[in-house]
Write a protein that holds these residues in place. Structure first.
Motif, PDB file in Angstrom:
ATOM      1  N   LEU A 295     -25.523   5.027  -1.349  1.00  0.00           N
ATOM      2  CA  LEU A 295     -26.866   5.080  -1.934  1.00  0.00           C
ATOM      3  C   LEU A 295     -27.085   3.828  -2.760  1.00  0.00           C
ATOM      4  O   LEU A 295     -26.133   3.251  -3.312  1.00  0.00           O
ATOM      5  CB  LEU A 295     -27.049   6.312  -2.825  1.00  0.00           C
ATOM      6  CG  LEU A 295     -26.856   7.687  -2.203  1.00  0.00           C
ATOM      7  CD1 LEU A 295     -25.426   8.158  -2.409  1.00  0.00           C
ATOM      8  CD2 LEU A 295     -27.833   8.684  -2.803  1.00  0.00           C
ATOM      9  N   ASP A 296     -28.335   3.440  -2.888  1.00  0.00           N
ATOM     10  CA  ASP A 296     -28.696   2.257  -3.668  1.00  0.00           C
ATOM     11  C   ASP A 296     -29.707   2.676  -4.737  1.00  0.00           C
ATOM     12  O   ASP A 296     -30.658   3.404  -4.447  1.00  0.00           O
ATOM     13  CB  ASP A 296     -29.293   1.175  -2.761  1.00  0.00           C
ATOM     14  CG  ASP A 296     -29.473  -0.136  -3.495  1.00  0.00           C
ATOM     15  OD1 ASP A 296     -28.512  -0.914  -3.556  1.00  0.00           O
ATOM     16  OD2 ASP A 296     -30.589  -0.371  -4.020  1.00  0.00           O
ATOM     17  N   ILE A 297     -29.491   2.199  -5.978  1.00  0.00           N
ATOM     18  CA  ILE A 297     -30.408   2.504  -7.077  1.00  0.00           C
ATOM     19  C   ILE A 297     -31.580   1.531  -7.025  1.00  0.00           C
ATOM     20  O   ILE A 297     -31.403   0.310  -6.936  1.00  0.00           O
ATOM     21  CB  ILE A 297     -29.697   2.406  -8.435  1.00  0.00           C
ATOM     22  CG1 ILE A 297     -28.522   3.382  -8.491  1.00  0.00           C
ATOM     23  CG2 ILE A 297     -30.664   2.694  -9.572  1.00  0.00           C
ATOM     24  CD1 ILE A 297     -27.703   3.283  -9.747  1.00  0.00           C
ATOM     25  N   LYS A 298     -32.784   2.063  -7.093  1.00  0.00           N
ATOM     26  CA  LYS A 298     -33.989   1.247  -6.998  1.00  0.00           C
ATOM     27  C   LYS A 298     -34.266   0.540  -8.326  1.00  0.00           C
ATOM     28  O   LYS A 298     -34.230   1.156  -9.389  1.00  0.00           O
ATOM     29  CB  LYS A 298     -35.178   2.141  -6.619  1.00  0.00           C
ATOM     30  CG  LYS A 298     -36.467   1.375  -6.392  1.00  0.00           C
ATOM     31  CD  LYS A 298     -37.587   2.314  -5.996  1.00  0.00           C
ATOM     32  CE  LYS A 298     -38.882   1.566  -5.745  1.00  0.00           C
ATOM     33  NZ  LYS A 298     -39.999   2.479  -5.365  1.00  0.00           N
TER      34      LYS A 298
ATOM     35  N   ARG B 162     -20.454  11.569 -15.069  1.00  0.00           N
ATOM     36  CA  ARG B 162     -21.072  12.720 -14.417  1.00  0.00           C
ATOM     37  C   ARG B 162     -20.893  12.653 -12.898  1.00  0.00           C
ATOM     38  O   ARG B 162     -20.604  13.672 -12.241  1.00  0.00           O
ATOM     39  CB  ARG B 162     -22.560  12.784 -14.775  1.00  0.00           C
ATOM     40  CG  ARG B 162     -22.823  13.043 -16.248  1.00  0.00           C
ATOM     41  CD  ARG B 162     -24.296  13.202 -16.515  1.00  0.00           C
ATOM     42  NE  ARG B 162     -24.843  14.383 -15.835  1.00  0.00           N
ATOM     43  CZ  ARG B 162     -26.128  14.726 -15.884  1.00  0.00           C
ATOM     44  NH1 ARG B 162     -26.994  13.972 -16.589  1.00  0.00           N
ATOM     45  NH2 ARG B 162     -26.560  15.801 -15.237  1.00  0.00           N
ATOM     46  N   LEU B 163     -21.065  11.460 -12.327  1.00  0.00           N
ATOM     47  CA  LEU B 163     -20.871  11.312 -10.886  1.00  0.00           C
ATOM     48  C   LEU B 163     -19.400  11.490 -10.502  1.00  0.00           C
ATOM     49  O   LEU B 163     -19.092  12.052  -9.437  1.00  0.00           O
ATOM     50  CB  LEU B 163     -21.374   9.950 -10.422  1.00  0.00           C
ATOM     51  CG  LEU B 163     -22.891   9.734 -10.525  1.00  0.00           C
ATOM     52  CD1 LEU B 163     -23.257   8.299 -10.185  1.00  0.00           C
ATOM     53  CD2 LEU B 163     -23.634  10.695  -9.615  1.00  0.00           C
TER      54      LEU B 163
ATOM     55  N   ILE C  57     -23.827   2.832  -4.845  1.00  0.00           N
ATOM     56  CA  ILE C  57     -23.008   4.014  -5.118  1.00  0.00           C
ATOM     57  C   ILE C  57     -22.402   4.502  -3.812  1.00  0.00           C
ATOM     58  O   ILE C  57     -23.102   4.622  -2.794  1.00  0.00           O
ATOM     59  CB  ILE C  57     -23.859   5.126  -5.769  1.00  0.00           C
ATOM     60  CG1 ILE C  57     -24.328   4.672  -7.150  1.00  0.00           C
ATOM     61  CG2 ILE C  57     -23.070   6.423  -5.882  1.00  0.00           C
ATOM     62  CD1 ILE C  57     -25.257   5.651  -7.827  1.00  0.00           C
ATOM     63  N   SER C  58     -21.101   4.782  -3.823  1.00  0.00           N
ATOM     64  CA  SER C  58     -20.397   5.217  -2.617  1.00  0.00           C
ATOM     65  C   SER C  58     -19.621   6.498  -2.890  1.00  0.00           C
ATOM     66  O   SER C  58     -18.880   6.576  -3.882  1.00  0.00           O
ATOM     67  CB  SER C  58     -19.443   4.128  -2.124  1.00  0.00           C
ATOM     68  OG  SER C  58     -20.150   2.946  -1.812  1.00  0.00           O
ATOM     69  N   PHE C  59     -19.786   7.496  -2.005  1.00  0.00           N
ATOM     70  CA  PHE C  59     -19.009   8.721  -2.007  1.00  0.00           C
ATOM     71  C   PHE C  59     -18.338   8.854  -0.636  1.00  0.00           C
ATOM     72  O   PHE C  59     -18.985   8.627   0.399  1.00  0.00           O
ATOM     73  CB  PHE C  59     -19.909   9.951  -2.242  1.00  0.00           C
ATOM     74  CG  PHE C  59     -20.220  10.212  -3.687  1.00  0.00           C
ATOM     75  CD1 PHE C  59     -19.559  11.232  -4.364  1.00  0.00           C
ATOM     76  CD2 PHE C  59     -21.151   9.458  -4.355  1.00  0.00           C
ATOM     77  CE1 PHE C  59     -19.841  11.492  -5.692  1.00  0.00           C
ATOM     78  CE2 PHE C  59     -21.439   9.703  -5.689  1.00  0.00           C
ATOM     79  CZ  PHE C  59     -20.777  10.718  -6.362  1.00  0.00           C
TER      80      PHE C  59
ATOM     81  N   SER D  99     -18.600   6.174  13.834  1.00  0.00           N
ATOM     82  CA  SER D  99     -19.440   4.971  13.789  1.00  0.00           C
ATOM     83  C   SER D  99     -18.875   3.982  12.762  1.00  0.00           C
ATOM     84  O   SER D  99     -17.872   4.253  12.098  1.00  0.00           O
ATOM     85  CB  SER D  99     -20.879   5.343  13.441  1.00  0.00           C
ATOM     86  OG  SER D  99     -20.927   5.926  12.155  1.00  0.00           O
ATOM     87  N   LYS D 100     -19.540   2.833  12.646  1.00  0.00           N
ATOM     88  CA  LYS D 100     -19.076   1.820  11.686  1.00  0.00           C
ATOM     89  C   LYS D 100     -19.349   2.295  10.262  1.00  0.00           C
ATOM     90  O   LYS D 100     -20.463   2.642   9.921  1.00  0.00           O
ATOM     91  CB  LYS D 100     -19.777   0.491  11.942  1.00  0.00           C
ATOM     92  CG  LYS D 100     -19.295  -0.621  11.027  1.00  0.00           C
ATOM     93  CD  LYS D 100     -20.025  -1.927  11.285  1.00  0.00           C
ATOM     94  CE  LYS D 100     -21.454  -1.832  10.791  1.00  0.00           C
ATOM     95  NZ  LYS D 100     -22.150  -3.158  10.844  1.00  0.00           N
ATOM     96  N   GLN D 101     -18.302   2.297   9.460  1.00  0.00           N
ATOM     97  CA  GLN D 101     -18.409   2.644   8.041  1.00  0.00           C
ATOM     98  C   GLN D 101     -18.261   1.361   7.211  1.00  0.00           C
ATOM     99  O   GLN D 101     -17.259   0.652   7.342  1.00  0.00           O
ATOM    100  CB  GLN D 101     -17.334   3.661   7.654  1.00  0.00           C
ATOM    101  CG  GLN D 101     -17.494   5.014   8.329  1.00  0.00           C
ATOM    102  CD  GLN D 101     -16.357   5.951   7.979  1.00  0.00           C
ATOM    103  OE1 GLN D 101     -15.209   5.543   7.805  1.00  0.00           O
ATOM    104  NE2 GLN D 101     -16.676   7.246   7.887  1.00  0.00           N
ATOM    105  N   GLU D 102     -19.253   1.097   6.387  1.00  0.00           N
ATOM    106  CA  GLU D 102     -19.295  -0.174   5.650  1.00  0.00           C
ATOM    107  C   GLU D 102     -19.626   0.092   4.186  1.00  0.00           C
ATOM    108  O   GLU D 102     -20.534   0.864   3.878  1.00  0.00           O
ATOM    109  CB  GLU D 102     -20.345  -1.092   6.282  1.00  0.00           C
ATOM    110  CG  GLU D 102     -20.302  -2.521   5.764  1.00  0.00           C
ATOM    111  CD  GLU D 102     -21.303  -3.396   6.501  1.00  0.00           C
ATOM    112  OE1 GLU D 102     -21.152  -4.620   6.452  1.00  0.00           O
ATOM    113  OE2 GLU D 102     -22.241  -2.853   7.105  1.00  0.00           O
ATOM    114  N   VAL D 103     -18.857  -0.537   3.295  1.00  0.00           N
ATOM    115  CA  VAL D 103     -19.071  -0.435   1.847  1.00  0.00           C
ATOM    116  C   VAL D 103     -19.167  -1.845   1.291  1.00  0.00           C
ATOM    117  O   VAL D 103     -18.218  -2.629   1.415  1.00  0.00           O
ATOM    118  CB  VAL D 103     -17.932   0.344   1.164  1.00  0.00           C
ATOM    119  CG1 VAL D 103     -18.163   0.384  -0.344  1.00  0.00           C
ATOM    120  CG2 VAL D 103     -17.827   1.748   1.728  1.00  0.00           C
ATOM    121  N   THR D 104     -20.294  -2.174   0.699  1.00  0.00           N
ATOM    122  CA  THR D 104     -20.551  -3.509   0.116  1.00  0.00           C
ATOM    123  C   THR D 104     -20.166  -4.632   1.083  1.00  0.00           C
ATOM    124  O   THR D 104     -19.510  -5.614   0.713  1.00  0.00           O
ATOM    125  CB  THR D 104     -19.806  -3.688  -1.225  1.00  0.00           C
ATOM    126  OG1 THR D 104     -18.408  -3.423  -1.025  1.00  0.00           O
ATOM    127  CG2 THR D 104     -20.360  -2.768  -2.281  1.00  0.00           C
TER     128      THR D 104
END
Length: 547
Positions: free
Chosen positions: A297-300, A377-378, A396-398, A437-442
């Motif tokens: 997720l990305d914070i706006k 909290r997260l 944010i990555s979970f 599928s392709k998993q990508e973080v940053t």
């Protein structure tokens, strides 16, 4: 010629007989009337005294004035004493002398009473005199009061000028609340190992600037001809443009002092990996390798969401006084502005509240500190759902190996926490990635191990081949000049996969010298345009005179 006479016969000073006293009196009368020659002739005939030169000469008017001040008898007595005709005992005066003095005193008092009586008989004259005295007294008091107040104003102005040279009392409209509060919490500062800034002088010294520069850099102006930031747009990968506000050199140096001396010493949450020493995109992605489910997720509007009040609250919680926290928050924030031109002159007009600028070195560290509670909290949510949680700035990555976790429910709970903390999830940047599928973080692929995207790797190898065969004019990489973009991406590959990076570096290093670097031209400010260098005026200048 003026004369004085000295007695030359024995027994002088006593009462004389056979007409002697008469002659003496005649001589004194001649003296009183100003007939010095007649008195001298009379005294010489009497063979009583010889003339000697006088040291002083009294005019007739002076003699009359002396008689008027006392009496004629007392004046004659004083002259007889001076001329030697009257010798009193040293211990006490004789009766005639006392009587003459007493009579003189009574006569003076009687004259004074007669004078008062004459005044009181004329009521208008008395009232006029009383009014005149009152007016003169009132005028005198007004003059004294005027001089006293002028001195007080001068002293107050001098004290105010001295205070302005050593303190900052006002920082601008809507941001100066609490500038009088100087209560610091040294125990909290000591706990974090932070420097103690007791006042603005110590703060300016800690930032490596003068108090005049601190006042200039921190002052919040609604309308100004000076901007402390150079603003430009950069294209986003997903499309659109990103506004970058890069601080001017003087402000950037002060912000780096704040970053190194204060912000970098604060302990952050373990989940924070962005802009933290010994952490990077690699440490952020490493924790999600080989997971069944990956959620990003990305914070706006991450930085613009953090306004001036929240930044000030960060420094307050670190233990700094409200005044110091205000100045530090003003150093680290900037209001969005519109540049307008009126009569050939440029103005920067605020159009919103002060927020964290994207481009200041202090912004990422402040968001990491401010996000600590949200990280906790997260992290608690991740522990309850059997997930791994990390954050790199606003990404944010979970991730989890559970096959029963409902990702939509997890996303809803994440949104709720972020909303409670004052942040918003970007609706177009929510990705749910399965292991198939392709998993990508940053930007790092994490399916089985840390790796670079295959498509990107093929493109980069093709770029090396094109550079080798066709030269630097035929290549293009990224959104900046190839002389900087290509070495930067090579460093990224080496950080993620050192083996591939070493091979590509051997092939690319001989070719980098063929790429010409751009020439940077620094233009001086044009006449009539504002100097936006961001440097403070010289000491003693009108730092506020920028509009």
């Amino acid at each position: 010629m003026a004369y004085t006479y000295q007695c030359t016969f024995p027994g002088a000073g006593t009462w004389c007989h056979n007409g002697t006293l008469v002659r003496v009196c005649l001589a004194l009368i001649n003296l009183v009337r100003g007939r010095h020659e007649g008195a001298a002739t009379l005294c010489q005939n009497m063979n009583f005294f010889s003339p000697i030169m006088a040291d002083t000469h009294l005019t007739r008017q002076q003699i009359y004035d002396r008689i008027r001040e006392s009496s004629k008898d007392e004046y004659i007595l004083e002259e007889m004493k001076r001329l030697g005709f009257w010798k009193s005992k040293e211990s006490s005066s004789i009766v005639p002398e006392l009587m003459i003095k007493k009579e003189t005193g009574l006569q003076q008092e009687l004259n004074r009473l007669f004078e008062q009586k004459r005044k009181y008989q004329n009521k208008e004259a008395v009232l006029k005199e009383m009014r005149q005295k009152r007016m003169e007294e009132a005028k005198r008091k007004r003059e004294e009061t005027k001089k006293k107040r002028e001195q007080q104003r001068a002293d107050k102005a001098a004290a105010w000028q001295k205070k302005k040279e050593t303190s900052i009392l006002y920082a601008g409209e809507n941001v100066s609340a609490g500038m009088n509060s100087t209560e610091t919490k040294p125990d909290i500062l000591q706990r974090y190992g932070l420097p103690l800034f007791t006042d603005e002088l110590s703060l300016a010294a800690g930032l490596g600037i003068t108090i005049n520069e601190l006042r200039f850099l921190s002052f919040s102006r609604i309308v100004s001809t000076v901007s402390h930031y150079r603003k430009f747009y950069l294209p986003k990968k997903s499309g659109g443009k990103r506004l970058i506000a890069a601080p001017m050199q003087r402000l950037k140096e002060a912000q780096y002092h704040v970053l190194e001396q204060v912000l970098n010493k604060v302990v952050l949450h373990d989940a924070a990996n962005g802009f933290v020493k010994k952490r990077s995109i690699v440490t952020n992605a490493q924790q999600h390798v080989g997971k069944t489910l990956l959620l990003n997720l990305d914070i706006k509007d991450f930085f613009p969401t953090v306004d001036y009040k929240r930044v000030k609250g960060v420094f307050r919680k670190l233990g700094y006084a409200e005044k110091i926290s205000t100045l530090l928050a003003l150093i680290c924030t900037e209001a969005p502005t519109d540049e307008v031109s009126i009569d050939g002159k440029n103005y920067f007009v605020q159009k919103g509240n002060r927020v964290l600028p994207q481009g200041a070195p202090t912004s990422p560290a402040l968001t990491n500190i401010l996000f600590y509670k949200c990280d906790k909290r997260l992290q608690g949510l991740a522990a309850k759902t059997g997930c791994t949680y990390t954050r790199y700035a606003d990404d944010i990555s979970f991730s989890t190996n559970s096959n029963t976790l409902n990702p939509q429910q997890l996303i809803w709970r994440i949104k709720r926490i972020l909303t409670d903390e004052g942040f918003t999830v970007h609706p177009e940047k929510i990705r749910v990635m399965r292991q198939s599928s392709k998993q990508e973080v940053t930007g790092v692929v994490v399916n089985k191990k840390l790796n670079i995207d295959r498509k990107k790797m093929r493109q980069f190898r093709a770029l090396i081949h094109t550079l080798k065969t066709k030269g630097p004019d035929a290549i293009h990489w990224g959104q900046s000049h190839p002389a900087y973009a290509i070495p930067g991406y090579l460093q990224f590959i080496t950080m993620v996969n050192p083996e591939k990076g070493a091979l590509l570096k051997n092939a690319l290093t001989p070719l980098l010298d063929k790429i010409p670097k751009p020439v940077r031209i620094t233009q001086s400010p044009q006449p009539g345009k504002p100097d936006t260098s961001g440097e403070a005026p010289k000491e003693g200048g009108d730092w506020w005179n920028v509009v």
